[in-house]
Design a protein around this motif. Structure first.
Motif, short mmCIF file in Angstrom:
data_model
loop_
_atom_site.label_atom_id
_atom_site.label_comp_id
_atom_site.label_asym_id
_atom_site.label_seq_id
_atom_site.Cartn_x
_atom_site.Cartn_y
_atom_site.Cartn_z
N HIS A 82 0.86 -1.17 0.00
CA HIS A 82 0.00 0.00 0.00
C HIS A 82 0.90 1.23 0.00
O HIS A 82 1.85 1.33 0.79
N LEU A 83 0.63 2.19 -0.87
CA LEU A 83 1.53 3.33 -1.01
C LEU A 83 1.66 4.15 0.27
O LEU A 83 2.70 4.77 0.51
N SER A 84 0.63 4.18 1.10
CA SER A 84 0.74 4.91 2.35
C SER A 84 1.71 4.24 3.32
O SER A 84 2.14 4.85 4.30
N ASP A 85 2.09 3.00 3.04
CA ASP A 85 3.05 2.28 3.88
C ASP A 85 4.48 2.37 3.35
O ASP A 85 5.41 1.85 3.97
N VAL A 86 4.65 3.03 2.20
CA VAL A 86 5.99 3.18 1.62
C VAL A 86 6.80 4.14 2.49
O VAL A 86 6.33 5.21 2.87
N GLU A 87 8.01 3.75 2.84
CA GLU A 87 8.81 4.56 3.77
C GLU A 87 9.45 5.76 3.09
O GLU A 87 9.47 6.86 3.65
N GLU A 104 6.98 16.49 -10.72
CA GLU A 104 6.08 17.22 -9.82
C GLU A 104 4.73 16.52 -9.68
O GLU A 104 4.09 16.61 -8.62
N GLU A 105 4.30 15.82 -10.73
CA GLU A 105 3.02 15.11 -10.66
C GLU A 105 3.12 13.88 -9.77
O GLU A 105 2.21 13.58 -8.99
N VAL A 106 4.22 13.15 -9.90
CA VAL A 106 4.41 11.98 -9.03
C VAL A 106 4.55 12.43 -7.58
O VAL A 106 3.98 11.83 -6.66
N ALA A 107 5.29 13.52 -7.37
CA ALA A 107 5.54 14.00 -6.02
C ALA A 107 4.25 14.42 -5.32
O ALA A 107 4.01 14.07 -4.16
N ILE A 108 3.39 15.16 -6.01
CA ILE A 108 2.15 15.61 -5.37
C ILE A 108 1.18 14.45 -5.20
O ILE A 108 0.44 14.38 -4.21
N TYR A 119 -1.11 9.88 -0.54
CA TYR A 119 -0.67 8.80 0.34
C TYR A 119 0.20 9.26 1.52
O TYR A 119 0.67 8.43 2.30
N GLY A 120 0.44 10.57 1.63
CA GLY A 120 1.22 11.07 2.75
C GLY A 120 2.68 10.73 2.69
O GLY A 120 3.37 10.72 3.72
N VAL A 121 3.20 10.47 1.48
CA VAL A 121 4.62 10.16 1.31
C VAL A 121 5.35 11.42 0.86
O VAL A 121 5.09 11.94 -0.23
N GLU A 122 6.25 11.92 1.68
CA GLU A 122 6.99 13.14 1.36
C GLU A 122 8.19 12.81 0.48
O GLU A 122 8.92 11.86 0.71
N THR A 123 8.38 13.62 -0.54
CA THR A 123 9.49 13.39 -1.46
C THR A 123 10.26 14.70 -1.69
O THR A 123 11.26 14.96 -1.05
#
Length: 450
Positions: free
Chosen positions: A22-27, A256-260, A266-270
């Motif tokens: 799940h993408l929200s679980d990606v570190e 920028e599209e992947v990052a947002i 999913y709450g993953v900061e990049t």
């Protein structure tokens, strides 16, 4: 998926698949930006050393982790541009694209790069028809090249070119040999934008068992972002892409599209997202590849509202017609005026410019704004203020007045000379430009910067 309150329900697209997380679980997810190499391969784009340096600085400010500065084998001019980037002492790892040739690695080292993106053929089309070798010889050569680069202290990523059309068993053998030889990571490359998300998951999940893996997607099917997200869910922790998605054919995935998508969805900061818009503008202006108005995240219309219903709703609740605040990506909300403008939008636009009007005057201003819009024209700030002056009979204070403007074009370098009166003080400046209008703009900016 939203439950209607703005809160997110558990999604099943990523995570419930047996090969995904799940993408929200990606570190953590990092970016390798290839604007200065793959992006520059877009038709008509050629960057000078100073231009590459300016873009590289902004990429570094946006917390991009890897910057592919160019392809050292291209020629002396390209090596100069790569060296200009490596001299900046950036936080990012700076790399050069290298073909599967030892000489390319040597040329990259001459530019003092931190590492190389070693691109080797992966599909039979590339192995036998393009390079003219065999599968076995290709694996052996890749192993030797990785060893050579590592012996010289380089960070190494091995990319299987045309990997999305390669036999997956062979791709696994090829990239496995690269990892065994010491490569820091390998990359699944959808070189021609051929893959579907299902294929991305299938390939990346399997290749991720070899070691650290990146993903490199193109937008020929309009699936670049989706394939990047699918790759991350399947185990990729680095995404290759370009600013604004510039690149060959339909372009690369837009970082920028992947990052947002990762941050908002999913709450993953990049990336440092507040730097995104200025970076996008810099790349668009430097490359001459202008942004489509409806481009996600950085297009002119992304946070612009003209419709009366939307404008009224946005003024009541900023989240009414926006997925996230424009400030998230360094933007500002804009209320556009035209045929769809409503009373609330016009009133808000006037208030932003410190213009107060009564109800009758506001009705007349709205009518005139719509008439201009009906002719297919956009109502500019200057138009709005001129209409308000005419309707109310009140002149506004003018801090800046043009006293004189002279432009010269023709055989020589276009030049412009301007005299402005700014708060009662005359200022005169002269500048050159790519054309008379550009020169005039440069002169105005110089005069206003006192």
């Amino acid at each position: 998926m939203s439950d209607g309150t703005g809160e997110r329900e558990e999604t099943t697209l990523f995570g419930d698949h047996s090969e995904t997380t799940h993408l929200s679980d990606v570190e953590a997810v990092q970016f390798l930006d290839t604007t200065l190499r793959d992006g520059e391969q877009a038709p008509g784009v050629s960057l000078t050393p100073d231009e590459k340096a300016r873009i590289a600085r902004r990429l570094d400010r946006a917390d991009v982790d890897y910057i592919e500065a160019g392809s050292a084998c291209t020629g002396p001019g390209e090596r100069e541009t790569i060296s200009r980037v490596t001299e900046l002492d950036l936080e990012a790892t700076v790399t050069s694209f290298c073909r599967g040739i030892q000489r390319d690695i040597d040329l990259a080292m001459e530019c003092d790069v931190d590492g190389v993106n070693l691109v080797v053929p992966a599909s039979d089309r590339h192995v036998t028809e393009k390079v003219g070798t065999t599968r076995a010889e290709n694996v052996g050569a890749t192993r030797e090249l990785v060893g050579y680069a590592k012996d010289h202290g380089l960070w190494v990523e091995v990319i299987g070119e045309d990997g999305s059309r390669a036999d997956l068993d062979y791709l696994e053998e090829l990239l496995g040999a690269a990892i065994d030889a010491g490569a820091d990571r390998v990359c699944w490359a959808d070189t021609v934008g051929h893959a579907t998300p299902d294929e991305a998951v299938n390939a990346v999940s399997r290749l991720s068992e070899l070691g650290p893996i990146s993903t490199h997607t193109h937008d020929d099917l309009g699936l670049a972002v989706m394939n990047a997200l699918a790759s991350v869910a399947a185990g990729a922790d680095v995404v290759h892409g370009t600013v604004n998605g510039i690149g060959e054919r339909a372009g690369n995935v837009a970082i920028e599209e992947v990052a947002i998508a990762l941050d908002h969805g999913y709450g993953v900061e990049t990336l440092a997202l507040t730097e995104v818009y200025d970076l996008a503008e810099l790349v668009a202006n430097t490359t001459g590849t202008q942004l489509p108005p409806n481009k996600a995240v950085v297009g002119q219309n992304a946070f612009t509202h003209e419709s009366g219903i939307h404008t009224d709703g946005t003024l009541k609740d900023e989240a009414m017609y926006e997925p996230y605040p424009p400030e998230t990506v360094g933007r500002e909300r804009r209320l556009a005026l035209g045929k769809h403008a409503g009373r609330a939008g016009v009133e808000a636009a006037l208030r932003e410019r410190d213009v107060e009007v009564d109800d009758d005057d506001l009705d007349e201003i709205v009518t005139r704004v719509k008439k201009i819009g009906d002719r297919g024209k956009r109502v500019t700030d200057a138009d709005l203020l001129a209409i308000a002056e005419e309707v109310t009979g009140r002149e506004r204070d003018r801090r800046v007045e043009v006293v004189d403007l002279t432009t010269v074009a023709g055989g020589g370098t276009p030049t412009a000379s301007i005299t402005l009166e700014v708060d009662g003080e005359e200022r005169t400046e002269a500048e050159t430009g790519s054309g008379p209008v550009d020169a005039a703009i440069e002169a105005v900016q110089a005069a206003l910067s006192h």
